[in-house]
Design a protein around this motif. Structure first.
Motif, PDB file in Angstrom:
ATOM      1  N   GLU A  40       5.538  -4.586  69.930  1.00 38.42           N
ATOM      2  CA  GLU A  40       6.361  -5.191  68.879  1.00 38.42           C
ATOM      3  C   GLU A  40       5.639  -5.197  67.535  1.00 38.42           C
ATOM      4  O   GLU A  40       6.197  -4.787  66.519  1.00 38.42           O
ATOM      5  CB  GLU A  40       6.765  -6.607  69.264  1.00 38.42           C
ATOM      6  CG  GLU A  40       7.720  -6.659  70.438  1.00 38.42           C
ATOM      7  CD  GLU A  40       8.048  -8.063  70.853  1.00 38.42           C
ATOM      8  OE1 GLU A  40       9.169  -8.501  70.540  1.00 38.42           O
ATOM      9  OE2 GLU A  40       7.189  -8.729  71.466  1.00 38.42           O
ATOM     10  N   TRP A  41       4.391  -5.652  67.506  1.00 45.21           N
ATOM     11  CA  TRP A  41       3.704  -5.696  66.212  1.00 45.21           C
ATOM     12  C   TRP A  41       3.209  -4.329  65.781  1.00 45.21           C
ATOM     13  O   TRP A  41       3.089  -4.059  64.587  1.00 45.21           O
ATOM     14  CB  TRP A  41       2.648  -6.785  66.107  1.00 45.21           C
ATOM     15  CG  TRP A  41       1.569  -6.868  67.122  1.00 45.21           C
ATOM     16  CD1 TRP A  41       1.490  -7.729  68.181  1.00 45.21           C
ATOM     17  CD2 TRP A  41       0.365  -6.096  67.175  1.00 45.21           C
ATOM     18  NE1 TRP A  41       0.340  -7.522  68.879  1.00 45.21           N
ATOM     19  CE2 TRP A  41      -0.377  -6.525  68.287  1.00 45.21           C
ATOM     20  CE3 TRP A  41      -0.154  -5.070  66.391  1.00 45.21           C
ATOM     21  CZ2 TRP A  41      -1.600  -5.970  68.630  1.00 45.21           C
ATOM     22  CZ3 TRP A  41      -1.373  -4.518  66.735  1.00 45.21           C
ATOM     23  CH2 TRP A  41      -2.072  -4.980  67.848  1.00 45.21           C
ATOM     24  N   ILE A  42       2.980  -3.419  66.722  1.00 46.90           N
ATOM     25  CA  ILE A  42       2.628  -2.049  66.330  1.00 46.90           C
ATOM     26  C   ILE A  42       3.830  -1.379  65.664  1.00 46.90           C
ATOM     27  O   ILE A  42       3.679  -0.677  64.663  1.00 46.90           O
ATOM     28  CB  ILE A  42       2.116  -1.239  67.541  1.00 46.90           C
ATOM     29  CG1 ILE A  42       0.727  -1.749  67.941  1.00 46.90           C
ATOM     30  CG2 ILE A  42       2.074   0.252  67.225  1.00 46.90           C
ATOM     31  CD1 ILE A  42       0.204  -1.190  69.242  1.00 46.90           C
ATOM     32  N   ARG A  47       6.265   0.600  60.702  1.00 48.59           N
ATOM     33  CA  ARG A  47       7.356   0.633  59.721  1.00 48.59           C
ATOM     34  C   ARG A  47       6.849   0.266  58.325  1.00 48.59           C
ATOM     35  O   ARG A  47       7.227   0.885  57.336  1.00 48.59           O
ATOM     36  CB  ARG A  47       8.479  -0.308  60.141  1.00 48.59           C
ATOM     37  CG  ARG A  47       9.365   0.265  61.234  1.00 48.59           C
ATOM     38  CD  ARG A  47      10.608  -0.566  61.456  1.00 48.59           C
ATOM     39  NE  ARG A  47      10.316  -1.870  62.031  1.00 48.59           N
ATOM     40  CZ  ARG A  47      10.255  -2.127  63.331  1.00 48.59           C
ATOM     41  NH1 ARG A  47      10.466  -1.169  64.199  1.00 48.59           N
ATOM     42  NH2 ARG A  47       9.984  -3.328  63.763  1.00 48.59           N
ATOM     43  N   ARG A  48       5.962  -0.706  58.235  1.00 54.87           N
ATOM     44  CA  ARG A  48       5.400  -1.096  56.935  1.00 54.87           C
ATOM     45  C   ARG A  48       4.554   0.020  56.330  1.00 54.87           C
ATOM     46  O   ARG A  48       4.398   0.099  55.122  1.00 54.87           O
ATOM     47  CB  ARG A  48       4.579  -2.370  57.066  1.00 54.87           C
ATOM     48  CG  ARG A  48       5.433  -3.590  57.308  1.00 54.87           C
ATOM     49  CD  ARG A  48       4.585  -4.811  57.556  1.00 54.87           C
ATOM     50  NE  ARG A  48       5.418  -5.921  57.940  1.00 54.87           N
ATOM     51  CZ  ARG A  48       5.370  -7.108  57.377  1.00 54.87           C
ATOM     52  NH1 ARG A  48       4.513  -7.335  56.397  1.00 54.87           N
ATOM     53  NH2 ARG A  48       6.154  -8.069  57.783  1.00 54.87           N
ATOM     54  N   LEU A  49       4.017   0.888  57.193  1.00 52.81           N
ATOM     55  CA  LEU A  49       3.223   2.020  56.720  1.00 52.81           C
ATOM     56  C   LEU A  49       4.080   3.269  56.519  1.00 52.81           C
ATOM     57  O   LEU A  49       3.561   4.347  56.262  1.00 52.81           O
ATOM     58  CB  LEU A  49       2.092   2.315  57.711  1.00 52.81           C
ATOM     59  CG  LEU A  49       1.033   1.217  57.821  1.00 52.81           C
ATOM     60  CD1 LEU A  49       0.064   1.522  58.960  1.00 52.81           C
ATOM     61  CD2 LEU A  49       0.272   1.076  56.508  1.00 52.81           C
ATOM     62  N   GLY A  50       5.405   3.121  56.669  1.00 49.42           N
ATOM     63  CA  GLY A  50       6.313   4.227  56.403  1.00 49.42           C
ATOM     64  C   GLY A  50       6.581   5.152  57.572  1.00 49.42           C
ATOM     65  O   GLY A  50       7.126   6.237  57.385  1.00 49.42           O
ATOM     66  N   GLN A  51       6.210   4.749  58.764  1.00 50.37           N
ATOM     67  CA  GLN A  51       6.434   5.586  59.947  1.00 50.37           C
ATOM     68  C   GLN A  51       7.634   5.071  60.740  1.00 50.37           C
ATOM     69  O   GLN A  51       7.894   3.875  60.771  1.00 50.37           O
ATOM     70  CB  GLN A  51       5.193   5.588  60.844  1.00 50.37           C
ATOM     71  CG  GLN A  51       3.960   6.129  60.177  1.00 50.37           C
ATOM     72  CD  GLN A  51       4.124   7.575  59.769  1.00 50.37           C
ATOM     73  OE1 GLN A  51       4.550   8.401  60.556  1.00 50.37           O
ATOM     74  NE2 GLN A  51       3.771   7.884  58.531  1.00 50.37           N
ATOM     75  N   GLU A  52       8.326   5.988  61.406  1.00 52.06           N
ATOM     76  CA  GLU A  52       9.460   5.595  62.236  1.00 52.06           C
ATOM     77  C   GLU A  52       8.954   4.968  63.523  1.00 52.06           C
ATOM     78  O   GLU A  52       8.121   5.541  64.225  1.00 52.06           O
ATOM     79  CB  GLU A  52      10.304   6.819  62.561  1.00 52.06           C
ATOM     80  CG  GLU A  52      11.557   6.501  63.325  1.00 52.06           C
ATOM     81  CD  GLU A  52      12.391   7.731  63.583  1.00 52.06           C
ATOM     82  OE1 GLU A  52      13.026   7.775  64.640  1.00 52.06           O
ATOM     83  OE2 GLU A  52      12.393   8.642  62.754  1.00 52.06           O
ATOM     84  N   ALA A  53       9.459   3.794  63.827  1.00 52.50           N
ATOM     85  CA  ALA A  53       9.075   3.103  65.064  1.00 52.50           C
ATOM     86  C   ALA A  53      10.204   2.159  65.454  1.00 52.50           C
ATOM     87  O   ALA A  53      10.087   0.961  65.378  1.00 52.50           O
ATOM     88  CB  ALA A  53       7.769   2.339  64.866  1.00 52.50           C
TER      89      ALA A  53
END
Length: 74
Positions: A40-42, A47-53
Motif C-alpha cells: 500500500e505505501w509502496i 505514484r508520488r514519484l510519477g510511476q504507475e502503481a
C-alpha cells in the motif's frame, strides 16, 4: 522518513523463497495506528514519484507477476 509497515500477522499476501516456493499468508489481526501493508505505501510512494502503481490488492499484484513470470502462473 518513517514508513509504518504492518507485520506478517497484520496483512494478506505471499512470501517467495529463493527456491521459488510461494507461501500464502492471511491477516490475523488489524495493524495498529497508521501501519499499512508494504504494497500500500509502496504504491503511494510510486505514484508520488510519477510511476504507475494502481493495485487494488495483493491478488492484483500477484496476477501481474504471474502474467510476466510464467513460473508463478497457476
Amino acid at each position: 522518513m518513517i514508513l509504518p509497515a504492518a507485520c506478517f500477522a497484520e496483512k494478506d499476501g505471499t512470501f517467495t523463497s529463493t527456491e521459488r516456493r510461494v507461501q500464502q499468508i492471511r491477516k490475523a489481526v488489524d495493524p495498529p495506528g497508521d501501519a499499512r501493508a508494504e504494497w500500500e505505501w509502496i504504491c503511494d510512494l510510486s505514484r508520488r514519484l510519477g510511476q504507475e502503481a494502481d493495485y487494488a490488492s495483493p491478488a492484483s499484484i500477484m496476477a501481474e507477476i504471474a502474467s510476466l513470470t510464467p513460473s508463478y502462473g497457476g
